[in-house]
Write a protein that holds these residues in place. Structure first.
Motif, PDB file in Angstrom:
ATOM      1  N   GLY A  78     -14.232  -3.070 -57.125  1.00  0.00           N
ATOM      2  CA  GLY A  78     -14.975  -2.367 -58.182  1.00  0.00           C
ATOM      3  C   GLY A  78     -14.846  -3.074 -59.524  1.00  0.00           C
ATOM      4  N   ARG A  79     -13.628  -3.581 -59.822  1.00  0.00           N
ATOM      5  CA  ARG A  79     -13.434  -4.328 -61.085  1.00  0.00           C
ATOM      6  C   ARG A  79     -14.255  -5.621 -61.060  1.00  0.00           C
ATOM      7  N   ALA A  80     -14.296  -6.268 -59.878  1.00  0.00           N
ATOM      8  CA  ALA A  80     -15.122  -7.482 -59.756  1.00  0.00           C
ATOM      9  C   ALA A  80     -16.592  -7.126 -59.988  1.00  0.00           C
ATOM     10  N   PHE A  81     -17.022  -6.007 -59.398  1.00  0.00           N
ATOM     11  CA  PHE A  81     -18.406  -5.557 -59.601  1.00  0.00           C
ATOM     12  C   PHE A  81     -18.697  -5.318 -61.083  1.00  0.00           C
ATOM     13  N   ASP A  82     -17.745  -4.699 -61.788  1.00  0.00           N
ATOM     14  CA  ASP A  82     -17.951  -4.436 -63.225  1.00  0.00           C
ATOM     15  C   ASP A  82     -18.181  -5.749 -63.977  1.00  0.00           C
ATOM     16  N   GLN A  83     -17.384  -6.762 -63.660  1.00  0.00           N
ATOM     17  CA  GLN A  83     -17.540  -8.069 -64.323  1.00  0.00           C
ATOM     18  C   GLN A  83     -18.883  -8.707 -63.971  1.00  0.00           C
ATOM     19  N   LEU A  84     -19.254  -8.598 -62.693  1.00  0.00           N
ATOM     20  CA  LEU A  84     -20.498  -9.237 -62.239  1.00  0.00           C
ATOM     21  C   LEU A  84     -21.722  -8.541 -62.823  1.00  0.00           C
ATOM     22  N   CYS A 127     -25.513  -6.020 -57.999  1.00  0.00           N
ATOM     23  CA  CYS A 127     -24.412  -5.666 -57.105  1.00  0.00           C
ATOM     24  C   CYS A 127     -24.812  -4.434 -56.303  1.00  0.00           C
ATOM     25  N   ILE A 128     -24.543  -4.475 -55.014  1.00  0.00           N
ATOM     26  CA  ILE A 128     -24.994  -3.391 -54.129  1.00  0.00           C
ATOM     27  C   ILE A 128     -23.807  -2.818 -53.374  1.00  0.00           C
ATOM     28  N   LYS A 184     -15.201   1.160 -54.678  1.00  0.00           N
ATOM     29  CA  LYS A 184     -15.678  -0.216 -54.668  1.00  0.00           C
ATOM     30  C   LYS A 184     -16.953  -0.402 -55.487  1.00  0.00           C
ATOM     31  N   SER A 185     -17.548   0.712 -55.925  1.00  0.00           N
ATOM     32  CA  SER A 185     -18.745   0.612 -56.772  1.00  0.00           C
ATOM     33  C   SER A 185     -18.388   0.256 -58.214  1.00  0.00           C
ATOM     34  N   GLY A 186     -17.101   0.358 -58.585  1.00  0.00           N
ATOM     35  CA  GLY A 186     -16.723   0.074 -59.963  1.00  0.00           C
ATOM     36  C   GLY A 186     -17.096   1.215 -60.890  1.00  0.00           C
ATOM     37  N   SER A 187     -17.375   0.869 -62.149  1.00  0.00           N
ATOM     38  CA  SER A 187     -17.632   1.944 -63.108  1.00  0.00           C
ATOM     39  C   SER A 187     -18.934   1.745 -63.886  1.00  0.00           C
ATOM     40  N   THR A 240      -2.324  -6.686 -60.990  1.00  0.00           N
ATOM     41  CA  THR A 240      -3.061  -5.510 -61.451  1.00  0.00           C
ATOM     42  C   THR A 240      -4.455  -5.511 -60.824  1.00  0.00           C
ATOM     43  N   LEU A 241      -5.126  -4.369 -60.905  1.00  0.00           N
ATOM     44  CA  LEU A 241      -6.504  -4.282 -60.405  1.00  0.00           C
ATOM     45  C   LEU A 241      -7.382  -5.314 -61.097  1.00  0.00           C
ATOM     46  N   ASP A 242      -7.202  -5.467 -62.410  1.00  0.00           N
ATOM     47  CA  ASP A 242      -8.031  -6.426 -63.160  1.00  0.00           C
ATOM     48  C   ASP A 242      -7.788  -7.858 -62.703  1.00  0.00           C
ATOM     49  N   GLN A 243      -6.510  -8.174 -62.448  1.00  0.00           N
ATOM     50  CA  GLN A 243      -6.207  -9.545 -61.995  1.00  0.00           C
ATOM     51  C   GLN A 243      -6.872  -9.833 -60.656  1.00  0.00           C
ATOM     52  N   VAL A 244      -6.782  -8.883 -59.728  1.00  0.00           N
ATOM     53  CA  VAL A 244      -7.390  -9.107 -58.412  1.00  0.00           C
ATOM     54  C   VAL A 244      -8.912  -9.117 -58.546  1.00  0.00           C
ATOM     55  N   GLY A 245      -9.449  -8.276 -59.419  1.00  0.00           N
ATOM     56  CA  GLY A 245     -10.897  -8.281 -59.661  1.00  0.00           C
ATOM     57  C   GLY A 245     -11.374  -9.644 -60.140  1.00  0.00           C
TER      58      GLY A 245
END
Lengths: 407, 101
Positions: free
Chosen positions: A173-179, A186-187, A255-258, A358-363
């Motif tokens: 989800g954090r990766a999705f937020d960045q993307l 993102c789907i 996994k949808s992020g925010s 952290t979640l952000d690091q893995v994202g």
């Protein structure tokens, strides 16, 4: 600063297609149009299996508009450079429609009709010769710079357990937020695994119309499962600590992020612009074809049909799947599973549980992996030659333009 | 509220913890300053009651309801398919013979 923000405007390399879309891969597909042609298609691809020649197909045999649309979208996917269609000759699949779609996309195309060519051996010989020729031509193709906002990324979770919703899914989800921030489309999907969080999700919709459609898609999934008497909850989920579908849903939803949700898609709908989209995977109309997504690979195929260049696959229990056409990044939520199955896992999100990341690091690590794939790196499943693919029967009604939404 | 570091609280409203590690049967864990001896193996990712939960009460995880207690659950008890039911579709597992939990 996010990993995406630190990136240059054109951090990856892609293959430019005639329609302006760019692919991360330059795959030759060998597509069987009925199960009777499956063996021949596989034999054609076998000697070329380590050279991005992938088998996809539809077992058939009676016509289905969903499967037709899926095959057309997949054969013209940005990661696909050329298409070989393998027909028995008498199947109900509309091969002329598929040929038209591939030809219109500007891709090299050949159809081999087994009954006309003269059987197994001759078709395999002709197919292998054509495949090798296309492979050589595509390998000579130059790449072009590609931006993150030209990417479509899908996410799917499978083999979920009590760790999935705590580490792997929120990290994706954090990766999705960045993307999404970087302009990518993102789907996320599996409306049957959003049962119980439909109201929370609807609150993130860009418009009130879309909020109603999002809730409606989950209500449809719940009705569908009630009719079948079985939902999207496997024995392994319970073994891994999940007790109810709504608990599994809350984890899957992460996994949808925010980001705000920009639109609703059905399988094969191409996102018209960047943003976060929900893919409605449960068929419309009366229950006709059984369980909507019989396994994770069916969901990956649908995300690819929407144009996904890469799919993020989050697992707690462990999964080894990859896919034809698009690389699959496997994100392992459970540190014990990662220890056992490290060879299959691209990301160790279980570190979050142990306080080692952290979640952000893995994202950010996931975003960096995607960029790496656009620069020649391979996922674990790609390197091991995984090419899972499945396509079955479904029926969908087209979605209204306001919720796709139109560009 | 003091809790064993091997337990994870996902949201302040939650009435369950999630195990971030294996905790073996017979081990003692602290919840709310009190010791509880586990009479079951708590596996990674499984849930344990953070406080006493009444029959019919909502189970809260991530701050959201994930089902209801089918009976009273005491602090430190395993919270799973044997004492939780979905408000949506039943959970089928092999241990209960394919019957809905």
């Amino acid at each position: 600063m996010s990993a995406a923000a630190k990136l240059s405007p054109a951090p990856i390399r892609g293959y430019l297609r005639a329609d302006g879309r760019k692919g991360l891969r330059n795959v030759v597909i060998v597509a069987y149009l009925v199960e009777c042609a499956h063996h021949v298609a596989r034999e054609i691809a076998l000697p070329l299996r380590d050279q991005d020649v992938h088998v996809i197909g539809f077992p058939g045999c009676y016509p289905n508009p969903y499967a037709q649309k899926m095959m057309e979208r997949l054969a013209t996917h940005p990661n696909v450079g050329a298409a070989l269609l393998v027909s028995l000759g008498c199947e109900s699949f509309d091969k002329y429609g598929l040929e038209r779609a591939v030809r219109a996309s500007g891709r090299p195309l050949k159809t081999l009709v087994i009954q006309a060519v003269g059987g197994t051996r001759r078709t395999i010989e002709e197919g292998r010769a054509w495949g090798a020729e296309q492979r050589a031509a595509l390998d000579a193709m130059a790449t072009v710079p590609m931006r993150l906002d030209e990417l479509v990324i899908g996410t799917v979770c499978g083999g979920s357990d009590g760790t999935s919703g705590i580490t792997g899914n929120p990290a994706a989800g954090r990766a999705f937020d960045q993307l999404v921030d970087a302009g990518a489309a993102c789907i996320f999907e599996e409306t049957g695994e959003l049962i119980g969080c439909e109201h929370i999700m609807a609150a993130r919709a860009a418009t009130p119309d879309l909020a109603r459609e999002l809730e409606g898609s989950v209500a449809k999934a719940a009705r569908y499962y009630a009719t079948l008497g079985y939902g999207s909850f496997a024995v392994g989920n319970a073994d891994g600590g999940l007790s109810t579908i709504e608990e599994k849903s809350m984890g899957a939803y992460a996994k949808s992020g925010s980001s705000k949700i920009s639109g609703l898609l059905k399988p094969g709908d191409i996102p018209p612009r960047g943003g976060l989209y929900l893919l409605d995977v449960v068929p419309d109309g009366e229950v006709r074809f059984g369980f909507p997504n019989i396994n994770d690979n069916a969901e990956i195929a649908e995300l690819m049909a929407c144009g996904a260049h890469v799919n993020l696959f989050i697992t707690g229990r462990g999964s080894v799947v990859g896919s034809a056409i698009s690389p699959v990044i496997k994100i392992c939520a459970n540190p014990e599973t990662y220890r056992r199955m490290e060879d299959d896992m691209d990301v160790d999100a279980g570190r979050i549980l142990q306080g080692r990341a952290t979640l952000d690091q893995v994202g950010s690590e996931i975003v960096d992996l995607i960029v790496g794939l656009g620069n020649g790196a391979r996922t674990k499943s790609e390197a091991m030659g995984h090419q899972e693919f499945i396509l079955t029967y479904k029926s969908f009604e087209p979605i209204g333009p306001s919720c796709l939404p139109a560009a | 509220m003091d809790a064993d570091p091997r337990l994870l609280l996902l949201h302040p409203d939650d009435n369950v913890f999630v195990a971030r590690d294996q905790i073996a049967k017979g081990e003692s864990i602290a919840i709310g300053g009190r010791k509880h001896e586990l009479d079951f193996d708590l596996r990674l990712g499984h849930k344990i009651a953070r406080r006493d939960i009444a029959a019919g009460e909502r189970i809260l995880k991530y701050g959201a309801p994930i089902g209801r207690a089918t009976r009273a659950i005491a602090t430190g008890e395993h919270v799973h398919v044997h004492n939780v039911v979905s408000d949506y579709t039943p959970t089928y597992v092999i241990e209960n013979g394919g019957k809905a939990a």
